[in-house]
Design an enzyme around this catalytic site. Sequence first.
Site, short mmCIF file in Angstrom:
data_model
loop_
_atom_site.label_atom_id
_atom_site.label_comp_id
_atom_site.label_asym_id
_atom_site.label_seq_id
_atom_site.Cartn_x
_atom_site.Cartn_y
_atom_site.Cartn_z
NE ARG A 78 -2.65 -0.64 3.43
CZ ARG A 78 -2.66 -0.57 4.80
NH1 ARG A 78 -3.80 -0.33 4.83
NH2 ARG A 78 -1.96 -0.16 6.03
CD GLU A 102 25.28 7.65 10.27
OE1 GLU A 102 26.24 8.60 10.33
OE2 GLU A 102 25.06 6.54 10.23
CD GLU A 141 25.10 11.62 5.93
OE1 GLU A 141 25.02 11.06 6.63
OE2 GLU A 141 25.02 13.13 5.79
CD GLU A 169 28.35 5.33 6.97
OE1 GLU A 169 27.43 5.65 7.77
OE2 GLU A 169 29.30 6.46 7.24
CE LYS A 189 30.94 1.41 6.08
NZ LYS A 189 30.97 0.82 8.15
CG ASP A 190 36.47 6.52 2.24
OD1 ASP A 190 35.90 6.63 3.66
OD2 ASP A 190 38.38 6.53 2.49
#
Length: 249
Positions: A18, A37, A78, A85, A103-104
Amino acid sequence: MIQSSEEGRVPEPVKPDRFIDSVNCAIAGIIHAARTEKHMRNHFISAGVVLLVALFLKVNPLEFALLALSILFVLFAELINTAVEAVVDLVSPGYNHLAKIAKDTAAGAVLVAACGAAIMGYLILAKYILPLYGEVLAMFGAPSDIGTMVSILIVTIVVIMLKGMLGKGSPLHGGAPSGHAAIAFSIATAASLNSRDPLTSLLSVALALMVSHSRLFMRIHTMGEVVAGSCLGAGLTFIVLYVFKFLGS
């Protein structure tokens, strides 16, 4: 989204069918990123401050739309970084060079988005803020050359004396307050009052912030030591220059 099967068994994830369930999952992801975070929370706080400033300055609708778009792009980056991550940690719990690159790179995307938002914010808000900032700088006038040199020397002497009294670190390494931060902000304050130019002042302060950040990055000082040095350098320089101006008038 998860759905319980039989009692005592681990719930099995199911794909939301839905629209409202999909929206709830998206909101849950945003809340998770904000809760776990620190950078996401900082972005939300910065976004709120910028939007309040834009409202106070009464920017036009187009400028507000561009600011909002820039803010949303940073938040989007972000969120993607948080997702990358999580996936990397799931696939590679231990250290892996390729995991570090992933990640970098994701963090780099956030930095690029933040730089773009900062440029957009400056171009839009500068015409509202810089004239007011320039008027404030002009109120104090340009200090004398002797006053400028004396203020920087006094800041240096005070830093060394404080480090000697507190018995921690050395004049150039560690201890409270941060000498590099104090002198950097002393110079930035003097440059701002001498130039009375908003852009020169902002660039000088930015350079002082970079110097201060380098002391944190190299783990030479704590945040408290850097903040103490920054406030000491800027405040003492302002006081000395004001006294010189008062005595010379």
